[in-house]
Every structure is written in structure tokens, then in C-alpha cells.
Motif scaffolding. Structure first.
Motif, PDB file in Angstrom:
ATOM      1  N   ILE A  68     -20.015  16.798 -27.075  1.00  0.00           N
ATOM      2  CA  ILE A  68     -18.775  17.520 -27.202  1.00  0.00           C
ATOM      3  C   ILE A  68     -17.790  16.272 -27.700  1.00  0.00           C
ATOM      4  CG2 ILE A  68     -16.672  18.349 -26.116  1.00  0.00           C
ATOM      5  CD1 ILE A  68     -19.107  20.031 -24.603  1.00  0.00           C
ATOM      6  N   VAL A  69     -18.008  15.084 -27.001  1.00  0.00           N
ATOM      7  CA  VAL A  69     -16.866  13.877 -27.316  1.00  0.00           C
ATOM      8  C   VAL A  69     -17.131  13.511 -28.612  1.00  0.00           C
ATOM      9  CG1 VAL A  69     -16.385  11.559 -26.538  1.00  0.00           C
ATOM     10  CG2 VAL A  69     -16.572  13.226 -24.914  1.00  0.00           C
ATOM     11  N   THR A  70     -18.357  13.440 -29.009  1.00  0.00           N
ATOM     12  CA  THR A  70     -18.623  12.825 -30.493  1.00  0.00           C
ATOM     13  C   THR A  70     -18.225  13.718 -31.595  1.00  0.00           C
ATOM     14  OG1 THR A  70     -20.840  13.321 -30.070  1.00  0.00           O
ATOM     15  CG2 THR A  70     -20.532  11.035 -29.930  1.00  0.00           C
ATOM     16  N   LEU A  71     -18.321  14.829 -31.173  1.00  0.00           N
ATOM     17  CA  LEU A  71     -18.183  15.979 -32.242  1.00  0.00           C
ATOM     18  C   LEU A  71     -16.463  16.080 -32.266  1.00  0.00           C
ATOM     19  CD1 LEU A  71     -20.756  18.812 -32.034  1.00  0.00           C
ATOM     20  CD2 LEU A  71     -20.379  17.138 -34.023  1.00  0.00           C
ATOM     21  N   VAL A 124     -20.638  11.620 -36.116  1.00  0.00           N
ATOM     22  CA  VAL A 124     -21.590  12.969 -36.480  1.00  0.00           C
ATOM     23  C   VAL A 124     -22.968  12.513 -36.424  1.00  0.00           C
ATOM     24  CG1 VAL A 124     -22.155  14.365 -38.302  1.00  0.00           C
ATOM     25  CG2 VAL A 124     -19.665  14.178 -37.959  1.00  0.00           C
ATOM     26  N   LEU A 125     -23.347  11.158 -36.773  1.00  0.00           N
ATOM     27  CA  LEU A 125     -24.570  11.034 -36.599  1.00  0.00           C
ATOM     28  C   LEU A 125     -24.787  10.724 -35.054  1.00  0.00           C
ATOM     29  CD1 LEU A 125     -24.732   8.120 -39.553  1.00  0.00           C
ATOM     30  CD2 LEU A 125     -25.823  10.543 -39.482  1.00  0.00           C
ATOM     31  N   ALA A 126     -23.846  10.163 -34.353  1.00  0.00           N
ATOM     32  CA  ALA A 126     -24.113   9.967 -32.936  1.00  0.00           C
ATOM     33  C   ALA A 126     -24.440  11.347 -32.094  1.00  0.00           C
ATOM     34  CB  ALA A 126     -22.678   9.350 -32.258  1.00  0.00           C
ATOM     35  N   TYR A 140     -26.103   6.247 -33.341  1.00  0.00           N
ATOM     36  CA  TYR A 140     -27.411   6.679 -33.569  1.00  0.00           C
ATOM     37  C   TYR A 140     -28.303   5.587 -33.489  1.00  0.00           C
ATOM     38  CZ  TYR A 140     -26.903   3.857 -38.017  1.00  0.00           C
ATOM     39  OH  TYR A 140     -26.618   3.099 -39.054  1.00  0.00           O
ATOM     40  N   ARG A 141     -27.776   4.299 -33.324  1.00  0.00           N
ATOM     41  CA  ARG A 141     -28.455   3.223 -32.929  1.00  0.00           C
ATOM     42  C   ARG A 141     -28.616   2.704 -31.586  1.00  0.00           C
ATOM     43  NH1 ARG A 141     -26.949  -1.499 -36.960  1.00  0.00           N
ATOM     44  NH2 ARG A 141     -28.538  -2.311 -35.802  1.00  0.00           N
ATOM     45  N   VAL A 142     -27.631   3.118 -30.850  1.00  0.00           N
ATOM     46  CA  VAL A 142     -27.612   2.497 -29.075  1.00  0.00           C
ATOM     47  C   VAL A 142     -27.440   3.727 -28.222  1.00  0.00           C
ATOM     48  CG1 VAL A 142     -25.982   1.280 -27.820  1.00  0.00           C
ATOM     49  CG2 VAL A 142     -25.831   0.744 -30.191  1.00  0.00           C
ATOM     50  N   GLU A 143     -28.408   3.431 -27.366  1.00  0.00           N
ATOM     51  CA  GLU A 143     -28.721   4.509 -26.181  1.00  0.00           C
ATOM     52  C   GLU A 143     -27.769   3.924 -25.158  1.00  0.00           C
ATOM     53  OE1 GLU A 143     -32.055   6.967 -23.775  1.00  0.00           O
ATOM     54  OE2 GLU A 143     -32.594   5.335 -25.127  1.00  0.00           O
ATOM     55  N   ASP A 144     -27.072   5.081 -24.590  1.00  0.00           N
ATOM     56  CA  ASP A 144     -26.304   4.538 -23.378  1.00  0.00           C
ATOM     57  C   ASP A 144     -27.281   4.280 -22.226  1.00  0.00           C
ATOM     58  OD1 ASP A 144     -24.183   4.006 -21.448  1.00  0.00           O
ATOM     59  OD2 ASP A 144     -23.727   6.278 -21.436  1.00  0.00           O
ATOM     60  N   THR A 145     -27.074   3.017 -21.505  1.00  0.00           N
ATOM     61  CA  THR A 145     -28.067   2.663 -20.307  1.00  0.00           C
ATOM     62  C   THR A 145     -27.004   2.080 -19.395  1.00  0.00           C
ATOM     63  OG1 THR A 145     -28.296   0.454 -21.316  1.00  0.00           O
ATOM     64  CG2 THR A 145     -30.000   2.238 -21.809  1.00  0.00           C
TER      65      THR A 145
END
Length: 154
Positions: A68-71, A124-126, A140-145
Motif C-alpha cells: 500500500i505504501v509503495t503504490l 512500482v517495482l518495489a 526491487y533489490r533490497v529485502e527488509d530485514t
């Protein structure tokens, strides 16, 4: 930008005269760095975010919130890009020139709609990455850890 600023300071101190274009050039460079930088920050997942609320949620709710936040962020950036294109078009019509360097004003802000659009695409890619892949992704490259470093400090 640093070279320009240092040269202006040296000119002021040594010759009692500033470089007439220095402030204007720095303004252009700040706009350029800002609107290229936001896209890179979004691509690398290094943008500012408030994660206290999402950290309290479970993995599924956190993922939904991230989508929701990224869109929502992408939509806002595309709206801002639209208005910035309108602003640039207005500058083209008025044919305003910058005071010192006498270059068309629209050239100085042409990077703004580009930077906003590319950053919107990054978000959008995220969102797509969060929809299609497991885990919560900042880009799209980084996962939240989340790393618990409390034990290393004791």
C-alpha cells in the motif's frame, strides 16, 4: 559543487569579488543531485521511512502495508511529475532566462519531472516485488530485514 563553492570563496577572499554565477550554478547542481538522488535512494531501499508501526505487525500485515505504501508513494510521485511537467511547459512558454548565466530557466528544472517519474517507477517495482516474492522488500533489490544487535552491545 564543492569546487565551485571553494573557487567562489577563494575569489572573494583573494580578489574581493565573487564569481557572478556561483550561487546560480550551485542551485542547478542541488536540483540535479536531489532529483537523481531520490531515484537512486528508492532503488537501493535507502529512502526515509517510518517503520515503528510496521515493525509491530506480523509478516503478512507488514507486507500488505508495504504494498500500500509503495503504490501510494508511486501514485503521489506520478502526480507530482505531471504537475512538474506542466510547470516546465509554462517556463518554456514564458522564455524566462536565469539572471546570471542567461540560460533558459526550463533547462534548470527539466530534471525534476524525470527524477520524479523514475522514482515513481522504482516504487512500482518495489510493490511488484512485494506482490511476487516472499518477504517484505524496500525496493526491487533490497529485502527488509531486522537485525537484533542487542547481544553484541552487552
Amino acid at each position: 559543487m564543492a569546487i565551485n563553492t571553494v573557487a567562489n570563496v577563494v575569489a572573494r577572499l583573494c580578489f574581493s569579488s565573487s564569481l557572478f554565477f556561483s550561487e546560480e550554478l550551485n542551485t542547478f547542481l542541488i536540483i540535479l543531485v536531489t532529483f537523481v538522488g531520490i531515484s537512486e535512494a528508492a532503488r537501493m531501499g535507502r529512502h526515509i521511512r517510518m517503520s515503528a508501526f510496521s515493525d509491530m505487525l506480523g509478516p503478512v500485515a507488514s507486507k500488505v502495508l508495504m504494498i500500500i505504501v509503495t503504490l501510494g508513494t508511486a501514485l503521489l510521485l506520478f502526480i507530482l511529475a505531471y504537475y512538474s511537467i506542466d510547470y516546465v511547459a509554462g517556463l518554456v512558454k514564458t522564455n524566462r532566462l536565469t539572471p546570471s548565466l542567461r540560460i533558459p530557466m526550463y533547462l534548470t528544472v527539466l530534471i525534476v519531472p524525470f527524477g520524479l517519474t523514475v522514482t515513481g517507477i522504482q516504487f512500482v517495482l518495489a510493490a511488484l516485488t512485494n506482490i511476487l516474492k516472499p518477504g517484505v522488500h524496500l525496493s526491487y533489490r533490497v529485502e527488509d530485514t531486522y537485525e537484533d544487535n542487542l547481544d553484541t552491545h552487552l
